[in-house]
Enzyme design. Structure first.
Site, PDB file in Angstrom:
ATOM      1  CD  GLU A 267      -2.794  -0.652   2.713  1.00  0.00           C
ATOM      2  OE1 GLU A 267      -2.625   0.382   3.396  1.00  0.00           O
ATOM      3  OE2 GLU A 267      -3.578  -1.549   3.041  1.00  0.00           O
ATOM      4  CD  GLU A 316     -11.759   1.730   1.368  1.00  0.00           C
ATOM      5  OE1 GLU A 316     -12.124   0.637   1.804  1.00  0.00           O
ATOM      6  OE2 GLU A 316     -10.558   2.060   1.256  1.00  0.00           O
ATOM      7  CE  LYS A 319      -9.798   2.439   5.665  1.00  0.00           C
ATOM      8  NZ  LYS A 319      -8.411   2.618   5.216  1.00  0.00           N
ATOM      9  CD  GLU A 326      -6.512   6.125   8.095  1.00  0.00           C
ATOM     10  OE1 GLU A 326      -6.661   5.473   7.038  1.00  0.00           O
ATOM     11  OE2 GLU A 326      -5.510   6.033   8.815  1.00  0.00           O
TER      12      GLU A 326
END
Ligand SMILES: *[C@@H]1O[C@H](CO)[C@@H](O)[C@H](O)[C@H]1NC(C)=O
Ligand SMILES: *[C@@H]1O[C@H](CO)[C@@H](O)[C@H](O)[C@H]1NC(C)=O
Ligand SMILES: *[C@@H]1O[C@H](CO)[C@@H](O)[C@H](O)[C@H]1NC(C)=O
Ligand SMILES: *[C@@H]1O[C@H](CO)[C@@H](O)[C@H](O)[C@H]1NC(C)=O
Ligand SMILES: *[C@@H]1O[C@H](CO)[C@@H](O)[C@H](O)[C@H]1NC(C)=O
Ligand SMILES: *[C@@H]1O[C@H](CO)[C@@H](O)[C@H](O)[C@H]1NC(C)=O
Length: 346
Positions: A267, A316, A319, A326
């Site tokens: 990642e 997202e 999250k 994030e």
């Protein structure tokens, strides 16, 4: 038979063949993957996501769990694939070889051939404690299941992160944090024995925001900066924080006798909003520089492209939100399916 002999004994052909192979390996190693995180309630369905990977020439994917719809969509796609065993399953698979075997049968063996599994990552950023304690046994049980199923080309590994390392400045000083080393030491030995890579999530974004008094944004974004330095222990020159982080991991592995291991960057990314220096501009700069940068190696491994997966395909919205950024690592807008900024993948 004689033809084969003739081919093999022709120096010119051998040279051509090895050049061809070098070219083949170089180009595939430099190809970029993207992580398909799914903690959102507004994401396109897997078949459409796979179509987007093809449209943008993204040749590799990492996915964080056994989503059958996505596995079906990947059939015949030619996308090389990392599948995670989610952290909550580690204890179950450590305790029960039979359950590990069933999982491999249902989510790997059943798709193998149509789906190109490259690595199984047993766990992601596993921390010391309950999950750390069972990680090695879970990896062994998954590996046994993989090998008994005859899937020996699929490498079993785990994904760790920069938090597992300490004294990363200068990179040659890098070593594992002792608490992580307790459970990662047998893992490293196992990976070296199986010639599997260690997967490591590397975010210069975190290195930068945790230390923005001493590190410039430019150094984290692969731009020329005053932070470029020479590591006086080995005279290697560091021009960006990514290489410094990666090489501190290699230094830590060397100290454990894991110097032969390859590190795959499982990642890396930069948020487009929600935090200090989180913007589409900086994210676009980071991602495009990253893609160009990893075609070459780091100072410790200069001749080898760095296999790298960008986090992430989409924002997202489910999250945890303690750090608002994030949720905003996505390359593409989940609603419009358009890239947030221009990126050329491969
Ligand atoms: C994908 O690759 C093909 C052939 O390599 C190229 O023609 C095409 O322009 C690429 N598409 C994108 C979106 O980069
Ligand atoms: C993934 O695997 C686990 C463990 O075998 C299973 O309990 C779960 O239902 C699976 N999830 C999906 C979406 O199939
Ligand atoms: C090592 O990791 C532990 C657990 O996350 C943490 O509490 C500790 O501060 C770390 N030590 C160093 C030297 O970074
Ligand atoms: C930044 O550098 C100063 C001076 O060397 C040091 O005291 C401080 O701990 C550093 N900050 C961080 C977050 O490492
Ligand atoms: C912060 O960056 C400086 C280098 O500029 C380094 O010496 C220091 O160790 C870093 N601090 C942390 C906590 O990583
Ligand atoms: C995605 O696109 C929609 C529709 O244009 C827009 O409302 C939304 O703000 C965009 N999201 C992001 C994160 O840019």
């Amino acid at each position: 038979m004689s033809e084969v002999k003739m081919l093999a004994s022709s120096p010119m052909l051998l040279l051509l063949l090895s050049l061809l192979m070098a070219f083949f390996f170089d180009t595939t190693a430099g190809q970029i993957g993207v992580c398909f995180g799914q903690m959102g309630d507004n994401l396109p369905k897997p078949p459409e996501v796979v179509a987007m990977f093809k449209k943008y020439n993204i040749s590799r994917m990492r996915m964080y769990g056994n989503n059958t719809e996505a596995l079906e969509a990947l059939r015949g796609s030619n996308i090389e694939f990392i599948l995670d065993v989610p952290n909550p399953y580690l204890k179950r698979f450590a305790d029960s070889p039979a359950e590990a075997k069933a999982w491999v049968q249902d989510y790997v063996q059943k798709y193998n051939g149509d789906v190109i599994f490259k690595y199984i990552s047993v766990g992601n950023e596993v921390k010391p404690g309950e999950q750390g304690d069972v990680l090695f046994q879970a990896m062994q049980n998954i590996e046994k299941a993989i090998s008994e199923a005859g899937l020996r080309n699929i490498k079993v590994s785990t994904t760790t992160y920069m938090g597992a390392f300490t004294e990363t400045y200068p990179p040659s000083n890098g070593r594992f944090n002792a608490t992580f080393l307790n459970f990662l030491q047998p893992v490293i030995r196992f990976l070296a024995e199986k010639q599997s890579p260690l997967l490591v999530n590397i975010y210069t974004y975190f290195g930068y925001i945790d230390n923005s008094t001493n590190i410039t944004l430019d150094f984290a974004l692969f731009k020329p900066s005053k932070d470029e330095f020479k590591d006086n222990n080995n005279q290697l020159d560091y021009k960006n924080l990514f290489d410094a982080n990666l090489d501190s991991v290699y230094a830590a592995l060397d100290k454990l006798g894991g110097g032969s291991l390859e590190v795959v960057v499982s990642e890396s990314g930069w948020p487009a909003q929600g935090g200090e220096e989180a913007s589409e501009g900086n994210a676009g700069t980071y991602i495009n520089n990253l893609i160009q940068h990893v075609k070459k190696g780091s100072p410790r491994r200069p001749d080898k492209a760095i296999e790298t997966y960008i986090f992430a395909m989409f924002d997202e919205n489910l999250k945890p939100n303690e750090d608002p950024f994030e949720r905003y690592f996505g390359l593409f807008n989940a609603t419009t399916r358009d890239p947030k900024y221009s990126v050329t993948f491969n």
